[in-house]
Design an enzyme around this catalytic site. Structure first.
Site, PDB file in Angstrom:
ATOM      1  N   CYS A   1      -7.045   4.759 -26.375  1.00 11.02           N
ATOM      2  CA  CYS A   1      -6.280   4.336 -27.566  1.00 11.02           C
ATOM      3  C   CYS A   1      -6.700   2.963 -28.085  1.00 11.02           C
ATOM      4  CB  CYS A   1      -4.790   4.342 -27.256  1.00 11.02           C
ATOM      5  SG  CYS A   1      -4.248   5.875 -26.527  1.00 11.02           S
TER       6      CYS A   1
ATOM      7  N   ASN B   1       1.070  10.033 -31.500  1.00 11.22           N
ATOM      8  CA  ASN B   1       0.031   9.167 -30.941  1.00 11.22           C
ATOM      9  C   ASN B   1      -1.335   9.832 -31.153  1.00 11.22           C
ATOM     10  OD1 ASN B   1      -1.768   7.857 -29.257  1.00 11.22           O
ATOM     11  ND2 ASN B   1      -0.333   7.678 -27.539  1.00 11.22           N
TER      12      ASN B   1
ATOM     13  N   HIS C   1      -0.598   0.048 -31.819  1.00  6.52           N
ATOM     14  CA  HIS C   1      -0.929   1.438 -31.472  1.00  6.52           C
ATOM     15  C   HIS C   1       0.358   2.251 -31.568  1.00  6.52           C
ATOM     16  CE1 HIS C   1      -2.237   4.988 -29.590  1.00  6.52           C
ATOM     17  NE2 HIS C   1      -1.732   4.738 -28.402  1.00  6.52           N
TER      18      HIS C   1
HETATM   19  O1  UT7 Z   1      -1.496   5.958 -25.814  1.00  9.83           O
HETATM   20  C1  UT7 Z   1      -1.021   5.357 -24.652  1.00  9.83           C
HETATM   21  C2  UT7 Z   1      -0.227   6.134 -24.081  1.00  9.83           C
HETATM   22  N1  UT7 Z   1       1.017   6.503 -23.741  1.00  9.83           N
HETATM   23  C3  UT7 Z   1       2.148   5.828 -23.950  1.00  9.83           C
HETATM   24  O2  UT7 Z   1       2.233   4.798 -24.532  1.00  9.83           O
HETATM   25  C4  UT7 Z   1       3.365   6.442 -23.351  1.00  9.83           C
HETATM   26  C5  UT7 Z   1       4.256   5.429 -22.708  1.00  9.83           C
HETATM   27  N2  UT7 Z   1       5.426   6.046 -22.129  1.00  9.83           N
HETATM   28  C6  UT7 Z   1       6.405   6.617 -22.880  1.00  9.83           C
HETATM   29  O3  UT7 Z   1       6.314   6.624 -24.097  1.00  9.83           O
HETATM   30  C7  UT7 Z   1       7.612   7.187 -22.174  1.00  9.83           C
HETATM   31  O4  UT7 Z   1       7.556   6.871 -20.801  1.00  9.83           O
HETATM   32  C8  UT7 Z   1       7.769   8.727 -22.351  1.00  9.83           C
HETATM   33  C9  UT7 Z   1       8.154   9.032 -23.785  1.00  9.83           C
HETATM   34  C10 UT7 Z   1       6.467   9.430 -22.013  1.00  9.83           C
HETATM   35  C11 UT7 Z   1       8.868   9.242 -21.436  1.00  9.83           C
HETATM   36  O5  UT7 Z   1      10.080   8.569 -21.719  1.00  9.83           O
HETATM   37  P1  UT7 Z   1      10.998   8.029 -20.521  1.00  9.83           P
HETATM   38  O6  UT7 Z   1      12.186   7.436 -21.139  1.00  9.83           O
HETATM   39  O7  UT7 Z   1      10.112   7.139 -19.677  1.00  9.83           O
HETATM   40  O8  UT7 Z   1      11.403   9.364 -19.794  1.00  9.83           O
HETATM   41  P2  UT7 Z   1      11.159   9.776 -18.267  1.00  9.83           P
HETATM   42  O9  UT7 Z   1       9.719  10.100 -18.039  1.00  9.83           O
HETATM   43  O10 UT7 Z   1      11.807   8.764 -17.377  1.00  9.83           O
HETATM   44  O11 UT7 Z   1      12.016  11.091 -18.190  1.00  9.83           O
HETATM   45  C12 UT7 Z   1      13.431  11.069 -18.257  1.00  9.83           C
HETATM   46  C13 UT7 Z   1      13.915  12.495 -18.151  1.00  9.83           C
HETATM   47  C14 UT7 Z   1      13.311  13.266 -16.968  1.00  9.83           C
HETATM   48  O12 UT7 Z   1      14.305  14.144 -16.487  1.00  9.83           O
HETATM   49  P3  UT7 Z   1      15.159  13.751 -15.173  1.00  9.83           P
HETATM   50  O13 UT7 Z   1      14.132  13.600 -14.081  1.00  9.83           O
HETATM   51  O14 UT7 Z   1      15.851  12.466 -15.508  1.00  9.83           O
HETATM   52  O15 UT7 Z   1      16.051  14.932 -15.014  1.00  9.83           O
HETATM   53  C15 UT7 Z   1      12.198  14.066 -17.594  1.00  9.83           C
HETATM   54  O16 UT7 Z   1      11.908  15.241 -16.867  1.00  9.83           O
HETATM   55  O17 UT7 Z   1      13.509  13.224 -19.329  1.00  9.83           O
HETATM   56  C16 UT7 Z   1      12.790  14.390 -18.932  1.00  9.83           C
HETATM   57  N3  UT7 Z   1      11.798  14.676 -19.962  1.00  9.83           N
HETATM   58  C17 UT7 Z   1      12.074  15.395 -21.067  1.00  9.83           C
HETATM   59  N4  UT7 Z   1      13.209  15.989 -21.476  1.00  9.83           N
HETATM   60  C18 UT7 Z   1      13.165  16.640 -22.663  1.00  9.83           C
HETATM   61  C19 UT7 Z   1      10.509  14.275 -19.993  1.00  9.83           C
HETATM   62  N5  UT7 Z   1       9.926  14.743 -21.126  1.00  9.83           N
HETATM   63  C20 UT7 Z   1      10.885  15.428 -21.793  1.00  9.83           C
HETATM   64  C21 UT7 Z   1      10.883  16.126 -23.017  1.00  9.83           C
HETATM   65  N6  UT7 Z   1      12.044  16.702 -23.416  1.00  9.83           N
HETATM   66  N7  UT7 Z   1       9.795  16.222 -23.797  1.00  9.83           N
END
Ligand code: UT7
Length: 325
Positions: free
Chosen positions: A112, A281, A251
């Site tokens: 990115c 993204n 980004h």
């Molecule tokens: O280009 C560079 C790259 N990437 C980034 O900049 C990404 C940086 N990270 C992020 O943007 C965030 O960490 C995410 C958007 C990827 C995830 O958000 P989060 O608030 O960190 O969520 P999490 O991974 O802690 O997940 C929370 C919950 C989990 O369920 P449990 O374990 O609490 O029951 C996940 O399984 O949300 C669940 N979850 C979803 N639920 C519905 C994860 N993805 C999804 C989804 N829909 N798409």
């Protein structure tokens, strides 16, 4: 040393729009979850165009905006994590398509941060006089390396391409550039290539599936940290104050990353220009698409300063301050 001007910007995104509701039929997610956790509402997905096809369209757009001919271009730098092929480079395919017969061409891989790394390389070549007119492209067909069963990643990404042409000029338009990398955290965002599986290596190594996997929380923390660091370093190096910056173009990964960084910098998040609700993204294409929008919508005038920052796989990060001429 020569001075560097940005003489044009361009972009292209595929016409197919996929909104959050459509993804909720493919994985267990919802518009509410995606919108509140990321800010993304929709993304553009290729219906068959590969990275070189989108890059070519962005290149044609920028050549028009820069009012030059393709054969004026001395160098094409194309940043991508999703090339058409290992060989030839995607930049060489673009060269053929746009008939930039006088250009040297190579691809770079900085995920990115690729567009910013490309701008940095272009600026150095122009400053030393090695090349005069450089086309920088960031282009991605991320949809081909996404696991469409993985709700952690498939909701985040989109396809697209962006471009800029840099040339030597009388006035300096790039006030500061800074880049960095942290390979020790590389495993936080990966997409494997082909393993060593020749007749001399261990037999039975199976071919990896080349799809993206990510430790979202690790990347989130890294992103906020480097975003704040980049803003401060770039301001110091250019002797600018944050108040002088008209827009910060980050980004386009997650609106919560931007809000956290804004809070740490003590500024309103409205200073950040975003379009991630529309495109998600797009990795190496992301900041260039946003920059092109800012120019094409006439949101900046001569003398305005724009701070562009990127971060991503590698891990990599980088940014620059542009003073619009
Ligand atoms: O280009 C560079 C790259 N990437 C980034 O900049 C990404 C940086 N990270 C992020 O943007 C965030 O960490 C995410 C958007 C990827 C995830 O958000 P989060 O608030 O960190 O969520 P999490 O991974 O802690 O997940 C929370 C919950 C989990 O369920 P449990 O374990 O609490 O029951 C996940 O399984 O949300 C669940 N979850 C979803 N639920 C519905 C994860 N993805 C999804 C989804 N829909 N798409």
């Amino acid at each position: 040393m020569n001075k560097v001007k940005i003489i044009g910007t361009g972009s292209y995104v595929p016409s197919k729009i996929v909104n959050n509701n459509e993804l909720s039929h493919m994985v267990n997610t919802s518009d509410e979850w995606i919108t509140s956790r990321t800010g993304i509402k929709q993304r553009r997905i290729s219906e068959g165009e590969d990275t070189s096809d989108m890059a070519t369209k962005a290149a044609i757009d920028v050549i028009k905006s820069a009012k030059i001919e393709a054969n004026d271009i001395d160098l094409i730098i194309l940043a991508t994590a999703t090339p058409d092929s290992f060989i030839p480079s995607t930049s060489c395919i673009v060269q053929k398509n746009i008939k930039a017969v006088n250009a040297t061409c190579f691809d770079i891989s900085a995920a990115c941060s690729g567009f910013i790394y490309g701008m940095d390389i272009a600026a150095q070549f122009i400053r030393t006089g090695r090349f005069n007119t450089v086309l920088v492209i960031g282009a991605e067909t991320l949809s081909k390396i996404i696991d469409w069963q993985d709700r952690n990643t498939c909701i985040l990404f989109g396809d697209g391409a962006s471009a800029a042409i840099l040339q030597s000029g009388n006035e300096e338009e790039i006030l500061s550039i800074y880049t960095g990398s942290d390979g020790s955290k590389g495993k936080a965002l990966i997409c494997p290539a082909i393993p060593v599986n020749n007749f001399c290596a261990n037999p039975g190594i199976s071919l990896n599936k080349s799809t993206v996997s990510m430790d979202g929380k690790e990347i989130f923390k890294f992103a906020v940290k480097v975003l704040v660091k980049l803003v401060n370093v770039l301001l110091t190096e250019s002797h600018c104050d944050l108040k002088e910056i008209k827009y910060i173009i980050p980004h386009q990964a997650n609106s919560r990353i931007i809000e956290c960084a804004a809070k740490k910098l003590g500024i309103d998040s409205n200073k950040f220009y975003t379009n991630l609700d529309l495109y998600g993204n797009t990795s190496a294409a992301s900041v260039g698409i946003a920059l092109d929008e800012v120019y094409k919508k006439n949101l900046v005038k001569s003398g305005d300063k724009i701070l562009v920052v990127g971060f991503g796989g590698g891990l990599t990060y980088g940014g620059l301050i542009i003073k619009v001429i």
